[in-house]
Design an enzyme around this catalytic site. Structure first.
Site, PDB file in Angstrom:
ATOM      1  N   GLU A 139      50.381  45.734  23.282  1.00 31.27           N
ATOM      2  CA  GLU A 139      48.944  45.568  23.105  1.00 31.27           C
ATOM      3  C   GLU A 139      48.529  46.335  21.853  1.00 31.27           C
ATOM      4  O   GLU A 139      48.963  47.470  21.635  1.00 31.27           O
ATOM      5  CB  GLU A 139      48.184  46.114  24.317  1.00 31.27           C
ATOM      6  CG  GLU A 139      48.426  45.338  25.600  1.00 31.27           C
ATOM      7  CD  GLU A 139      47.680  45.920  26.784  1.00 31.27           C
ATOM      8  OE1 GLU A 139      47.605  45.244  27.827  1.00 31.27           O
ATOM      9  OE2 GLU A 139      47.184  47.062  26.687  1.00 31.27           O
TER      10      GLU A 139
ATOM     11  N   ARG B 298      46.504  46.194  39.165  1.00 31.62           N
ATOM     12  CA  ARG B 298      46.527  46.744  37.822  1.00 31.62           C
ATOM     13  C   ARG B 298      45.868  48.119  37.717  1.00 31.62           C
ATOM     14  O   ARG B 298      45.814  48.690  36.636  1.00 31.62           O
ATOM     15  CB  ARG B 298      45.882  45.743  36.863  1.00 31.62           C
ATOM     16  CG  ARG B 298      46.791  44.566  36.560  1.00 31.62           C
ATOM     17  CD  ARG B 298      46.094  43.457  35.790  1.00 31.62           C
ATOM     18  NE  ARG B 298      47.061  42.475  35.295  1.00 31.62           N
ATOM     19  CZ  ARG B 298      47.619  41.531  36.040  1.00 31.62           C
ATOM     20  NH1 ARG B 298      47.305  41.418  37.326  1.00 31.62           N
ATOM     21  NH2 ARG B 298      48.500  40.684  35.517  1.00 31.62           N
TER      22      ARG B 298
ATOM     23  N   GLU C 135      56.471  47.209  36.995  1.00 31.48           N
ATOM     24  CA  GLU C 135      56.097  47.702  35.679  1.00 31.48           C
ATOM     25  C   GLU C 135      55.434  49.069  35.787  1.00 31.48           C
ATOM     26  O   GLU C 135      54.696  49.349  36.720  1.00 31.48           O
ATOM     27  CB  GLU C 135      55.168  46.723  34.955  1.00 31.48           C
ATOM     28  CG  GLU C 135      53.824  46.532  35.599  1.00 31.48           C
ATOM     29  CD  GLU C 135      52.849  45.733  34.747  1.00 31.48           C
ATOM     30  OE1 GLU C 135      53.090  45.577  33.534  1.00 31.48           O
ATOM     31  OE2 GLU C 135      51.834  45.273  35.292  1.00 31.48           O
TER      32      GLU C 135
END
Length: 477
Positions: A135, A343, A362
């Protein structure tokens, strides 16, 4: 790219390469480079290396700073941004000794190698496969200064909502609302073709791309996600990816940054890292009867990551700016826990990764201000420590929390351990908790000491500077 010296020479002749560029990683995660004429590249270059001053890289003391780097020809790529035809390759750093030089134990690439060797030596697995997500922001203008009498920065992006009233240049009105950029389509997504060119360049340089898209942040926040690979390989590719992104943006009159939080009240830039382990090509993180189809080894690995998370962040989030991103309300984690499809948790288990060979999770807190060799190696060491010591994340109180953590009541939130809120807090944790990094001689203790000392100076230098917000709050008191 190459396995033998002769292949390098044949390529140079075929492509009329005139220069060979060597890139080394410094302590903080920046590439340094040195270039020689292609005609000077001989078998001795690969045997004896090229001398340099290691003290300027943040490692060796001045009185013992003579080192050599030896090129790794397997990493060679054709440099797309040099006017003079140039072949570029990464180097490994060695200590000068008799009769033979030996690898410098503080060099990040050496540490990544040792981490992979250590994993194999444990018998747990023989491969850690990881996939970082990149990102970053692409801006049209950035200026900043830090003086005793004046501190400021200014950022501009054509697509930003703050330019909706612009009258000095042609304004067609297609702007992106604050925090409204996720998967936005053209004409608002004016960076689409730039990202496509970046991805084609990735592919040309052996960095396979999964996809690219505009991210949440309206003023030029984007993401490129790549296919997974082995730990050190992906650290190499992370350095190359950042180089390609920055240079193609620069060549087109724009500027790219991986700074975690360049804009107040907008989404920040993380570098989420997907990971799983394989042994004899078989996945060890899958169990159809486990939580989210995860095996006990996977859960123990998660337990190690979460138990050591405060210390880990000193390596995976090593800038003062990192902690401006790790705040509630921006899909960035603030709580030490795990969950499926969540998230807001440090560890997210993707629900879409169902097949045994795809089952993974992740680590969401990390960002690209890290040195990827050190960060990826530290994640592996924390996870292996979890497996060796059977650290059960459920028994440790790390979840699973399959709820929006930002919506918990204050009483419920108090039960969930929080990530460090500053770089100094993370460095405090690393000082107290680093034995897991020393296992197998992977991280030298001296490197950890140098890292803490260097990063404390950074943190303190930022904290000492008066902030414009302080003038707003306190000037008239």
């Amino acid at each position: 790219m190459f396995k033998h010296y002769e292949e390098v020479i044949n390529f140079c002749q075929e492509k009329q390469v005139q220069m060979i560029d060597f890139k080394m990683i410094d302590l903080l995660g920046r590439w340094r480079h040195l270039t020689i004429p292609a005609s000077r590249f001989t078998p001795d270059t690969l045997k004896y290396g090229i001398g340099f001053d290691g003290s300027n890289y943040g490692y060796a003391p001045i009185e013992k700073s003579d080192m050599v780097f030896i090129p790794d020809i397997t990493t060679a790529v054709f440099d797309s941004f040099s006017e003079v035809p140039t072949l570029s390759m990464i180097g490994d750093v060695f200590i000068i000794a008799e009769p033979d030089n030996y690898p410098f134990d503080q060099y990040p690439r050496t540490i990544a190698n040792k981490a992979e060797e250590y994993l194999t030596s444990t018998g747990i697995a023989d491969e850690m496969i990881i996939g970082p997500e990149y990102e970053f922001h692409v801006f049209d203008n950035v200026s900043y200064e830090c003086k005793p009498q004046q501190t400021n920065f200014s950022i501009d992006a054509e697509q930003a909502i703050w330019n909706s009233g612009e009258t000095e240049y042609e304004n067609l009105g297609y702007k992106i609302p604050r925090k409204g950029g996720y998967h936005i389509a053209p004409p608002q997504d004016i960076l689409y073709d730039l990202r496509s060119r970046m991805c084609l360049l990735f592919e040309e340089n052996n960095i396979p791309v999964k996809y690219h898209h505009h991210e949440v942040g309206g003023p030029g926040q984007v993401e490129i996600e790549v296919e997974l690979g082995r730990l050190r390989e992906m650290a190499d590719k992370t350095m190359l990816a950042k180089y390609l992104i920055k240079n193609i943006a620069f060549s087109e009159g724009k500027t790219a940054t991986f700074m975690p939080k360049p804009l107040y009240q907008e989404a920040g830039n993380g570098m989420h890292v997907h990971m799983h382990l394989f042994k004899n090509k078989q996945p060890i993180f899958y169990d159809k009867n486990g939580y989210a189809n995860l095996s006990k080894e996977a859960l123990y690995f998660i337990g190690g990551l979460l138990k050591h998370a405060p210390a880990l962040l000193a390596l995976t989030n090593p800038s003062t700016n990192s902690y401006k991103r790790l705040v509630p309300g921006y899909e960035a984690p603030v709580s030490i826990c795990f969950a499926t499809s969540n998230r807001s948790a440090v560890i997210r288990i993707p629900a879409y990764a169902k097949a045994p060979e795809h089952k993974r999770f992740e680590f969401r807190s990390s960002d690209a201000t890290c040195n990827p060799y050190l960060a990826f190696a530290a994640m592996l060491m924390a996870g292996v420590d979890g497996i060796k010591n059977k650290i059960d994340p459920m028994k440790e109180g790390f979840g699973p929390y399959d709820v929006n953590l930002y919506n918990l009541t204050p009483e419920e939130q108090a039960k969930v351990k929080a990530l460090p809120k500053s770089l100094n807090e993370a460095l405090d944790a690393l000082e107290k908790d680093h034995e897991f990094l020393l296992a197998g001689g992977v991280f030298p203790k001296r490197l950890i000491e140098i890292w803490i000392e260097t990063k404390r100076k950074e943190a303190n230098s930022v904290e000492e500077i008066p902030h414009p917000k302080e003038f707003e709050l306190y000037y008239d008191l």
